[in-house]
Write an enzyme that holds these catalytic residues in place. Sequence first.
Site, PDB file in Angstrom:
ATOM      1  N   ASP A  28       0.893  -1.038  -0.091  1.00 41.01           N
ATOM      2  CA  ASP A  28       0.359  -0.127   0.414  1.00 41.01           C
ATOM      3  C   ASP A  28       1.442   1.350  -0.170  1.00 41.01           C
ATOM      4  O   ASP A  28       0.437   2.367  -0.537  1.00 41.01           O
ATOM      5  CB  ASP A  28      -1.560   0.196   1.365  1.00 41.01           C
ATOM      6  CG  ASP A  28      -0.233  -0.103   2.516  1.00 41.01           C
ATOM      7  OD1 ASP A  28       0.703  -0.415   2.660  1.00 41.01           O
ATOM      8  OD2 ASP A  28      -0.947   0.099   3.453  1.00 41.01           O
ATOM      9  N   GLU A  51       9.307 -10.854  -2.028  1.00 38.79           N
ATOM     10  CA  GLU A  51      10.237  -9.836  -1.676  1.00 38.79           C
ATOM     11  C   GLU A  51      11.455 -10.594  -2.403  1.00 38.79           C
ATOM     12  O   GLU A  51      12.413  -9.978  -2.542  1.00 38.79           O
ATOM     13  CB  GLU A  51      10.661  -9.383  -0.745  1.00 38.79           C
ATOM     14  CG  GLU A  51       9.246  -8.002  -0.872  1.00 38.79           C
ATOM     15  CD  GLU A  51       7.950  -8.514  -0.844  1.00 38.79           C
ATOM     16  OE1 GLU A  51       6.778  -7.654  -0.234  1.00 38.79           O
ATOM     17  OE2 GLU A  51       7.973  -9.631   0.328  1.00 38.79           O
ATOM     18  N   HIS A 114       0.290   0.335  10.771  1.00 35.12           N
ATOM     19  CA  HIS A 114       0.680  -0.940  10.514  1.00 35.12           C
ATOM     20  C   HIS A 114       1.728  -0.565  10.174  1.00 35.12           C
ATOM     21  O   HIS A 114       2.910  -0.138   9.173  1.00 35.12           O
ATOM     22  CB  HIS A 114      -0.194  -1.884   9.485  1.00 35.12           C
ATOM     23  CG  HIS A 114      -0.516  -1.076   8.040  1.00 35.12           C
ATOM     24  ND1 HIS A 114      -0.786   0.234   7.742  1.00 35.12           N
ATOM     25  CD2 HIS A 114       0.049  -1.746   6.715  1.00 35.12           C
ATOM     26  CE1 HIS A 114      -0.637   0.166   6.110  1.00 35.12           C
ATOM     27  NE2 HIS A 114      -0.346  -0.060   5.737  1.00 35.12           N
ATOM     28  N   HIS A 115       3.085  -2.016   9.569  1.00 38.04           N
ATOM     29  CA  HIS A 115       3.511  -2.381   9.427  1.00 38.04           C
ATOM     30  C   HIS A 115       5.611  -1.151   9.600  1.00 38.04           C
ATOM     31  O   HIS A 115       6.191  -1.347   9.303  1.00 38.04           O
ATOM     32  CB  HIS A 115       4.882  -1.646   7.673  1.00 38.04           C
ATOM     33  CG  HIS A 115       3.266  -2.604   6.534  1.00 38.04           C
ATOM     34  ND1 HIS A 115       2.622  -3.693   7.011  1.00 38.04           N
ATOM     35  CD2 HIS A 115       3.193  -2.782   5.260  1.00 38.04           C
ATOM     36  CE1 HIS A 115       2.403  -4.233   6.152  1.00 38.04           C
ATOM     37  NE2 HIS A 115       2.274  -3.343   4.913  1.00 38.04           N
ATOM     38  N   GLY A 415      26.672 -16.886  -1.263  1.00 41.76           N
ATOM     39  CA  GLY A 415      26.273 -18.089  -1.606  1.00 41.76           C
ATOM     40  C   GLY A 415      25.032 -18.896  -0.458  1.00 41.76           C
ATOM     41  O   GLY A 415      24.919 -19.417   0.202  1.00 41.76           O
ATOM     42  N   ASP A 446      18.291 -30.426  -6.023  1.00 40.59           N
ATOM     43  CA  ASP A 446      17.190 -30.289  -5.584  1.00 40.59           C
ATOM     44  C   ASP A 446      16.518 -29.816  -4.393  1.00 40.59           C
ATOM     45  O   ASP A 446      15.627 -29.501  -4.180  1.00 40.59           O
ATOM     46  CB  ASP A 446      17.100 -32.148  -5.801  1.00 40.59           C
ATOM     47  CG  ASP A 446      17.749 -33.202  -5.239  1.00 40.59           C
ATOM     48  OD1 ASP A 446      18.703 -32.216  -4.098  1.00 40.59           O
ATOM     49  OD2 ASP A 446      17.068 -33.737  -4.418  1.00 40.59           O
ATOM     50  N   ASN A 473      20.296 -34.887  -6.253  1.00 40.90           N
ATOM     51  CA  ASN A 473      21.166 -36.781  -5.658  1.00 40.90           C
ATOM     52  C   ASN A 473      20.502 -36.485  -3.979  1.00 40.90           C
ATOM     53  O   ASN A 473      21.276 -36.429  -3.462  1.00 40.90           O
ATOM     54  CB  ASN A 473      22.141 -35.610  -5.402  1.00 40.90           C
ATOM     55  CG  ASN A 473      22.845 -34.205  -5.214  1.00 40.90           C
ATOM     56  OD1 ASN A 473      21.939 -33.653  -4.564  1.00 40.90           O
ATOM     57  ND2 ASN A 473      23.667 -33.374  -5.744  1.00 40.90           N
ATOM     58  N   GLY A 475      19.526 -34.367  -1.486  1.00 40.35           N
ATOM     59  CA  GLY A 475      19.507 -33.821  -1.245  1.00 40.35           C
ATOM     60  C   GLY A 475      20.546 -33.093  -0.650  1.00 40.35           C
ATOM     61  O   GLY A 475      20.746 -32.426  -1.525  1.00 40.35           O
ATOM     62  N   GLU A 479      26.594 -30.056   2.236  1.00 39.96           N
ATOM     63  CA  GLU A 479      26.663 -29.917   3.443  1.00 39.96           C
ATOM     64  C   GLU A 479      27.035 -31.612   4.002  1.00 39.96           C
ATOM     65  O   GLU A 479      27.474 -31.530   4.933  1.00 39.96           O
ATOM     66  CB  GLU A 479      25.120 -29.972   4.171  1.00 39.96           C
ATOM     67  CG  GLU A 479      24.305 -28.445   3.814  1.00 39.96           C
ATOM     68  CD  GLU A 479      25.645 -27.257   4.148  1.00 39.96           C
ATOM     69  OE1 GLU A 479      26.220 -27.022   4.670  1.00 39.96           O
ATOM     70  OE2 GLU A 479      24.525 -26.080   3.273  1.00 39.96           O
TER      71      GLU A 479
END
Length: 565
Positions: A28, A51, A114-115, A415, A446, A473, A475, A479
């Site tokens: 708004d 966003e 608001h916000h 990253g 994925d 692969n 997952g 990591e």
Amino acid sequence: MSTITLGRYLFERLNQVNVNTVFGLPGDFNLVLLDKLYEVPGMRWAGSTNELNASYSADGYARIKGMSCLITTFGVGELSALNGIAGSFAEHVGVLHVVGTPSTVSQSKNLLLHHTLGNGDFDVFHRMSAEISDSTEMITDLAEACDQIDRCIRNTYIKQRTIYLGIPANFFDFEVPTSRLETPIDLSLPKNNADAEAEAIETILSLVKGAKNPIIISDACASRHDVKDETKQLIDITQFPAFTTPMGKGSINEAHPRFGGVYVGTLSSPAVKKAVESADLILSVGALLSDFNTGSFSYSYQTKNIVEFHSDYIKVKQANFTGVQMKPLLNKLLPLMPAVVKDYKPSPVPSRPVLAGSEVTDPKANLKQNWLWSHLSDFLQEGDIVITETGTSAFGINQTTFPNNTVGISQVLWGSIGFTGGAVVGASFAAEELDPNRRVMLFIGDGSLQLTVQEISTMIRWNLKPYLFVLNNKGYTIEKLIHGPTAQYNEIQPWNHLDLLPTFGAKEYETHRVGTIGEWNALTQDKKFQKNSMIRMIEIMLPVMDAPDSLIAQGKLTAQINATQ
């Protein structure tokens, strides 16, 4: 006197610098501003799904067209975008972040809007953004507004960093002189200090003249700050062996006879590592020396004769020439180079290494990372835009040979997982505006896809035609290689990837699943597939713990560092 609204003035100025697509979400406090965009021929509102994704899209667009614009609403909207804004700031990407703020009347009355945080502080979010912006402007006086808009656009383009511009909601309809648009925004770089520049050039020429085994390394800011042409001339004139870093990939023509490969410290091929680290002079163009860009800071130069060319300073050995910009300096240095390199005898450049598994030819053999990235080169065409996600893709792409004028996008420094799911949208808009036949392709894991998958909706909405290669692969392999190979937190819920395009409303599309060398070859050698005629999703099935050799080595390095620091 002819006038236009301040809101339209902003979009007319963006249009003049070829920022034709604007990203963000309505709220708004910016709705009246967005009305003005449709008054300017040639402008379009992308309409992102959130966003954060919008900020990633703006980043991808800016990397192709030089700068971009993101528009959010006050508070909730702008804060949702800040992760992407921080990444653009860190990686030298010019994004103008325009925020529609509460009206000056509401602010003066300290209304509990608001916000807000409910404390009457209307500047708090601006202060947050100031920490990840090169500069900020808050429009409060109509007499200064046009100057502020022009200055923000210029700084975004020149400095290649994020710039914050806050505009109160009641200012969008205020009238400003149309005549302001007759004078283009000056996008030229400021002049270097003549004495400092002359001293830097003299010092550099002296080092070059005395070098027996010099090399050139091109990094990210060679692309960001528009010195790729100057870097090419430097290589052509000197004939020094030339290398890139992971972030600099695409900044040098890899078909050039003097291109030697990608240097990543200890993670480099032995031949590249030896060639770089035995040099007696290093000309480093646009360096961004982050951990993943340097093999966990494992650069082992044997020389102290290092010249660093940066966007706002030059460093020669231990001497800093502050405020001397590399682009104008290089343009003065290049004509002087032939005289000091006339006796240089070009040394051989390393040949491309053959990675384990890349020589497999059995069409029934399962696809693996080393093979995939080595043979992707055969599918790429001149001018392609190749976007690789943090993880196996960002490391694997270093093994791929780019055709000339290929642009690589990979967020190696910041990253943020999922970044490329938004960046591919911005890059696709930019490519469409420059050349509708130009191909854009995304390589994303994925796991990363699940963070920004909604942006497929925007691609379909605008009939964008990227290739979406999803590396399945099962997952977060990157990591798992660092820590927790069987930990539950590195697992994800499997998705039916080939159902995603119709789920988001695609009507004309293709989906493919490939898991063997033969399936990959059959698909990528198909002439129809080679043309970007529609959006495509290609699911690539890979073993869970399979990864490019460089990523396996990086995972071990990172685990060791994390355990000792």
